[in-house]
Design a protein around this motif. Structure first.
Motif, PDB file in Angstrom:
ATOM      1  N   ALA A 132      -3.979   1.995 -10.789  1.00  0.00           N
ATOM      2  CA  ALA A 132      -5.607   1.722 -10.467  1.00  0.00           C
ATOM      3  C   ALA A 132      -6.396   0.854 -11.054  1.00  0.00           C
ATOM      4  CB  ALA A 132      -5.948   3.228 -10.737  1.00  0.00           C
ATOM      5  N   PHE A 138     -10.294   4.956  -9.245  1.00  0.00           N
ATOM      6  CA  PHE A 138      -9.902   6.015  -8.105  1.00  0.00           C
ATOM      7  C   PHE A 138     -11.099   6.433  -7.471  1.00  0.00           C
ATOM      8  CE2 PHE A 138      -6.784   6.545 -11.746  1.00  0.00           C
ATOM      9  CZ  PHE A 138      -5.673   6.817 -10.937  1.00  0.00           C
ATOM     10  N   TRP A 192      -3.623  -1.403  -4.065  1.00  0.00           N
ATOM     11  CA  TRP A 192      -2.558  -0.860  -3.494  1.00  0.00           C
ATOM     12  C   TRP A 192      -2.486   0.775  -3.029  1.00  0.00           C
ATOM     13  CZ3 TRP A 192       1.007  -3.423  -8.017  1.00  0.00           C
ATOM     14  CH2 TRP A 192       1.123  -4.435  -7.858  1.00  0.00           C
ATOM     15  N   LEU A 193      -3.352   1.343  -3.686  1.00  0.00           N
ATOM     16  CA  LEU A 193      -3.432   2.724  -3.763  1.00  0.00           C
ATOM     17  C   LEU A 193      -3.881   3.342  -2.345  1.00  0.00           C
ATOM     18  CD1 LEU A 193      -4.053   3.741  -7.311  1.00  0.00           C
ATOM     19  CD2 LEU A 193      -1.890   3.741  -6.112  1.00  0.00           C
ATOM     20  N   THR A 220       0.621   5.123 -13.024  1.00  0.00           N
ATOM     21  CA  THR A 220      -0.272   5.231 -11.926  1.00  0.00           C
ATOM     22  C   THR A 220      -1.732   4.627 -12.228  1.00  0.00           C
ATOM     23  OG1 THR A 220       0.894   6.734 -10.787  1.00  0.00           O
ATOM     24  CG2 THR A 220      -1.409   6.736 -10.098  1.00  0.00           C
ATOM     25  N   ALA A 249      -3.298   9.190  -4.523  1.00  0.00           N
ATOM     26  CA  ALA A 249      -2.905   9.115  -5.939  1.00  0.00           C
ATOM     27  C   ALA A 249      -2.724  10.777  -6.422  1.00  0.00           C
ATOM     28  CB  ALA A 249      -3.523   8.252  -6.982  1.00  0.00           C
ATOM     29  N   ALA A 256       0.807   6.922  -4.663  1.00  0.00           N
ATOM     30  CA  ALA A 256       1.661   6.967  -6.063  1.00  0.00           C
ATOM     31  C   ALA A 256       1.544   8.505  -6.372  1.00  0.00           C
ATOM     32  CB  ALA A 256       0.776   6.151  -7.145  1.00  0.00           C
ATOM     33  N   ARG A 309      -6.081  -1.554  -7.702  1.00  0.00           N
ATOM     34  CA  ARG A 309      -6.458  -0.243  -6.867  1.00  0.00           C
ATOM     35  C   ARG A 309      -6.281  -0.499  -5.318  1.00  0.00           C
ATOM     36  NH1 ARG A 309     -11.087   0.504  -4.394  1.00  0.00           N
ATOM     37  NH2 ARG A 309     -11.308   2.498  -5.107  1.00  0.00           N
ATOM     38  N   ARG A 325       0.922  -1.125   0.017  1.00  0.00           N
ATOM     39  CA  ARG A 325       0.126   0.243  -0.117  1.00  0.00           C
ATOM     40  C   ARG A 325       0.860   1.413   0.062  1.00  0.00           C
ATOM     41  NH1 ARG A 325      -5.275   0.768   0.056  1.00  0.00           N
ATOM     42  NH2 ARG A 325      -6.246   2.325   1.338  1.00  0.00           N
TER      43      ARG A 325
END
Length: 289
Positions: free
Chosen positions: A115, A224, A121-122, A111, A125, A101, A119, A98
């Motif tokens: 996503a 996002f 992981w984010l 990026t 952003a 970005a 996603r 996590r």
């Protein structure tokens, strides 16, 4: 300059790649994964690291063919999907699941790919002067410049060359700022000349017929939603139009904010007052969930 350590990892096809790792605090904050533009390298984020390192960990990878990262044998691997695979390998090696970005231009496109595919992981952003639709005037300018670097006898000569090519992008810059940018973009070669710090062959995929079509990234904007997001647009940008940026905000939902950086083109350096304030606000939103 903030302290950093140099790290290296191996791409899936066996290239030794380089990243900078700026230490952050120990309060469990997600690191900032700083992804540079097409011809840029880890030094591109020095202005951001000077301000945030110590409070935030910044990991600044250099894409294949840039900086200290190895050049690809096949120049047709200089494409976003290969960069995504390389970055995914780095994240696995560092056991990072996590992060926030921070993507400038090409880094912002990567990026968007993150996503669309991961996603989860984010934690947040930042898309710096990039969107799913790129303006043709800016693309033409980039194609004309990339892969045509000249060598220079001194840093001042390199700075003056940058100014000549980019004065419309950074019209308020003086010699000191052009010199700082030159030292982020160029390196001293073994012959004592100042040269651009990337493999000139990164331009080859851009010249393939039909490459300008690319992949439709508009569907990725919905990925996002629910993630704190910031879109920075240079007021003078010839890559990201106002119309595209405003549509991005709508498609990304209520967690996205659009901020215009005055009197700057493609792309903001991230030390501009508007950019710094917006980044601080983004990170505050990340911390508060």
């Amino acid at each position: 300059m903030s302290n950093f350590t140099d790290g290296y990892w191996w791409s899936p096809d066996g290239l030794r790649l380089h990243y900078r790792d700026y230490d952050g605090g120990s309060d469990g904050r997600p690191p900032l994964l700083c992804l540079p533009g097409l011809t840029r390298n880890a030094r591109d984020f020095e202005p951001l690291a000077q301000r945030l390192a110590g409070e935030w960990r910044l990991i600044c990878p250099e894409m294949r063919g840039r900086g200290e990262s190895a050049q690809a044998k096949d120049p047709m691997t200089y494409v976003p999907f290969n960069y995504l695979q390389d970055i995914s390998r780095l994240l696995g090696d560092l056991a990072i699941t996590r992060f926030v970005a921070v993507g400038t231009s090409l880094g912002g496109f990567i990026t968007m790919l993150i996503a669309a595919t991961h996603r989860e992981w984010l934690a947040g952003a930042l898309l710096n002067d990039i969107g799913p639709t790129l303006e043709q005037a800016g693309l033409a300018r980039i194609r004309a410049q990339v892969g045509t670097g000249q060598s220079h006898p001194s840093w001042v000569h390199a700075a003056r060359a940058l100014e000549e090519a980019n004065r419309d992008i950074y019209p308020a810059y003086g010699l000191e700022q052009w010199l700082a940018m030159a030292k982020r973009l160029y390196r001293l070669n073994s012959g004592g000349r100042i040269v651009l710090d990337y493999d000139m062959r990164i331009a080859e995929p851009l010249r393939v017929a039909g490459a300008e079509g690319g992949v439709d990234m508009w569907p990725a904007m919905a990925a996002f939603r629910g993630i704190p997001a910031l879109i920075l647009r240079g007021e003078r940008s010839d890559i990201l139009s106002v119309e595209t940026a405003e549509r991005m905000v709508r498609d990304m939902g209520g967690g996205a904010e659009l901020v215009t950086v005055k009197n700057v083109g493609h792309a903001p350096v991230l030390d501009e007052p508007e950019a710094a304030r917006a980044i601080d606000q983004l990170l505050a939103r990340v911390l508060h969930g």
